[in-house]
Write a protein that holds these residues in place. Structure first.
Motif, mmCIF file in Angstrom:
data_model
loop_
_atom_site.group_PDB
_atom_site.id
_atom_site.type_symbol
_atom_site.label_atom_id
_atom_site.label_comp_id
_atom_site.label_asym_id
_atom_site.label_seq_id
_atom_site.Cartn_x
_atom_site.Cartn_y
_atom_site.Cartn_z
ATOM 1 N N THR A 39 0.825 -1.200 0.000
ATOM 2 C CA THR A 39 0.000 0.000 0.000
ATOM 3 C C THR A 39 0.867 1.262 0.000
ATOM 4 O O THR A 39 0.395 2.333 -0.373
ATOM 5 N N ARG A 45 -2.284 9.723 4.814
ATOM 6 C CA ARG A 45 -2.971 9.309 3.579
ATOM 7 C C ARG A 45 -4.111 10.256 3.231
ATOM 8 O O ARG A 45 -4.814 10.040 2.248
ATOM 9 N N GLU A 58 -6.217 13.622 -1.099
ATOM 10 C CA GLU A 58 -7.013 12.963 -2.134
ATOM 11 C C GLU A 58 -6.226 12.757 -3.423
ATOM 12 O O GLU A 58 -6.369 11.729 -4.095
ATOM 13 N N ARG A 88 -4.033 9.468 -3.570
ATOM 14 C CA ARG A 88 -4.680 8.192 -3.304
ATOM 15 C C ARG A 88 -5.130 7.548 -4.596
ATOM 16 O O ARG A 88 -5.715 8.203 -5.451
ATOM 17 N N GLU A 89 -4.857 6.245 -4.738
ATOM 18 C CA GLU A 89 -5.427 5.529 -5.871
ATOM 19 C C GLU A 89 -6.942 5.439 -5.713
ATOM 20 O O GLU A 89 -7.479 5.561 -4.614
ATOM 21 N N THR A 120 -8.780 1.781 -2.951
ATOM 22 C CA THR A 120 -7.904 1.341 -1.877
ATOM 23 C C THR A 120 -8.768 0.780 -0.756
ATOM 24 O O THR A 120 -9.998 0.881 -0.789
ATOM 25 N N TYR A 172 -11.625 7.141 5.714
ATOM 26 C CA TYR A 172 -10.858 8.340 5.353
ATOM 27 C C TYR A 172 -11.195 9.497 6.302
ATOM 28 O O TYR A 172 -10.325 10.104 6.920
ATOM 29 N N THR A 196 -1.974 5.325 9.923
ATOM 30 C CA THR A 196 -0.980 4.819 8.989
ATOM 31 C C THR A 196 0.241 4.267 9.708
ATOM 32 O O THR A 196 0.694 4.818 10.716
ATOM 33 N N THR A 227 1.853 8.738 -0.782
ATOM 34 C CA THR A 227 0.952 8.090 -1.725
ATOM 35 C C THR A 227 0.367 6.833 -1.092
ATOM 36 O O THR A 227 1.006 6.179 -0.259
ATOM 37 N N PHE A 228 -0.852 6.507 -1.478
ATOM 38 C CA PHE A 228 -1.532 5.341 -0.920
ATOM 39 C C PHE A 228 -2.095 4.524 -2.066
ATOM 40 O O PHE A 228 -2.831 5.038 -2.912
ATOM 41 N N HIS A 229 -1.737 3.238 -2.088
ATOM 42 C CA HIS A 229 -2.043 2.376 -3.221
ATOM 43 C C HIS A 229 -2.955 1.221 -2.811
ATOM 44 O O HIS A 229 -3.093 0.900 -1.630
#
Length: 337
Positions: A189, A212, A215, A218-219, A222, A229, A254, A300-302
Motif C-alpha cells: 500500500t 494518507r 485525495e 490516493r489511488e 484502496t 478516510y 498509517t 501516496t496510498f495504493h
C-alpha cells in the motif's frame, strides 16, 4: 542541536491540560441533552400528551445550555489564553541527520502475495541499508518469500498488531550502522519512493508520520473507504486538540513512519505492545506526551496486494477500531484485544 524538542516554558500541568478536548466533550454532552429535549417535545406532540411532557422537554432544552456554554468557555480559553504558553518561544527546528541511510522494518501477517515485491521495492532504494520483515505468525509462505527477496526475517510469536509493530521498532534499533528506522507494512500500500519526502521533513522532527489524507495522492480503489478516510481525519483532529500547539494531524492510522533512533529509544519503554489495531494512534499520542517533535508528511496510498486483515477490512471493523482510538486519546490507553 538536541533531537528532542522542548515545546513550552510554562509548567507541565499547563502545557498538558487539554482544555480544548475537554471543552469539545462537555459541549458534545450538552448537544446530546438538547437533542433529547427536542425528541421529548416531538413525542409530546405525536402522542398529544399532557403538559408534563412539555414541562420536561422545556427544562431539558433549557439546561442543555449549561454544558454547551461551559465547553465553549474551555475551548476559547485554550485557544486565546493557554495556546500562546503551550507554543512557548520555539523557533522552526532545523536539525539535519548526519546519517541518511536507514533500516526498513516491515510488519507482515499472511502477506505471501505482496511481501516479496515490498522487500524488493524498499531494498532498491539507494539509502536503504537493509530490510527487516517481522512476521507475526503467518500461516502462509510469508517468511520464505521475504527471505528469497533478500530480507532479514524475524518471527514475532506474540499475536497482535501492536506486538508486531513494537517488535519491528525494537529490531530497527538493533542496528548501530544506521541512525534512522523506517516503519512500514509489507502489503504494497506504500512505496519506497516516498522515503525522499520523509527525509525532506526529517530536519524538523524526531518522528515523521505519513498521512494518507491527501485525495490527489490516493489511488481510486484502496482499502481506505470514505468512512475510514474521514474517520481517520476526525481522530487526527482529536489528537491535535489534545496536544494543541504541538502539531497538525490528519491521519492516526498509517503505519508508514520515519524515526530517529535516539528519540525512538526514549519512546519505546512508554509504548504498550498489548494495544492491538489502534497501536499507531497510541504511538503518536505517546510520542507527543513524551515531548517528541512529530511532523506529518503526505504520502501516496495504493491498492493493497492481497486481503486486509486489520481494521480496514470492513467499515464495521473500522468503526470498532476507530472507537477504541478515540477512547484511548480521550480516556487513556489500556490493553485491548
Amino acid at each position: 542541536m538536541t533531537e528532542i524538542s522542548s515545546y513550552t516554558t510554562v509548567s507541565p500541568a499547563v502545557s498538558r491540560f487539554p482544555a480544548f478536548l475537554y471543552g469539545l466533550l462537555i459541549a458534545g454532552v450538552g448537544l446530546c441533552v438538547y437533542l433529547t429535549g427536542v425528541l421529548l417535545g416531538f413525542f409530546r406532540l405525536l402522542l398529544q400528551a399532557d403538559g408534563q411532557w412539555l414541562w420536561m422537554a422545556d427544562r431539558v432544552v433549557w439546561y442543555s445550555g449549561v454544558p454547551v456554554v461551559a465547553g465553549l468557555v474551555l475551548i476559547l480559553c485554550d485557544l486565546f489564553v493557554l495556546l500562546p504558553y503551550k507554543r512557548g518561544n520555539r523557533s522552526v527546528r532545523w536539525a539535519p541527520s548526519r546519517e541518511r541511510s536507514l533500516t526498513v522494518v516491515l510488519t507482515a501477517f499472511n502477506d505471501e502475495l505482496s511481501i516479496g515485491r515490498a522487500v524488493e521495492d524498499f531494498a532498491a532504494h539507494p539509502l536503504v541499508r537493509r530490510v527487516v520483515v517481522v512476521d507475526n505468525n503467518s500461516a502462509d509462505r510469508t517468511t520464505e518469500v521475504a527471505r528469497a527477496a533478500g530480507a532479514l526475517v524475524i518471527r514475532e510469536p506474540v499475536p497482535g498488531y501492536g506486538s508486531c509493530v513494537y517488535r519491528a521498532l525494537r529490531e530497527g534499533l538493533r542496528f548501530t550502522d544506521t541512525d534512522l528506522t523506517l516503519l512500514c507494512e509489507g502489503d504494497m500500500t506504500f512505496r519506497a519512493y516516498d522515503i525522499d519526502k520523509f527525509l525532506a521533513y526529517l530536519p524538523h522532527a524526531d518522528l515523521v508520520n505519513g498521512t494518507r489524507i491527501s485525495e490527489q495522492l490516493r489511488e481510486q480503489r484502496t482499502q481506505l473507504s470514505t468512512f475510514m478516510y474521514y474517520g481517520n481525519f476526525f481522530a487526527g483532529k482529536l489528537l491535535e486538540v489534545k496536544h494543541l500547539g504541538r502539531g497538525t494531524f490528519t491521519d492516526v492510522g498509517t503505519t508508514y513512519k520515519l524515526c530517529r533512533n535516539r528519540p525512538l529509544e526514549r519512546l519505546l519503554p512508554h509504548l504498550n505492545p498489548g494495544i492491538n489495531l489502534e497501536f499507531n494512534a497510541h504511538l503518536l499520542d505517546t510520542a507527543l506526551a513524551q515531548g517528541l517533535a512529530v511532523v506529518e508528511c503526505p504520502i501516496t496510498f495504493h491498492n493493497r496486494v492481497g486481503f486486509s486483515k486489520g481494521g480496514n477490512s470492513s467499515n464495521w471493523k473500522a468503526l470498532k477500531v476507530g472507537s477504541r482510538m478515540i477512547l484511548g486519546i480521550v480516556l487513556g490507553w489500556r490493553k485491548r484485544r
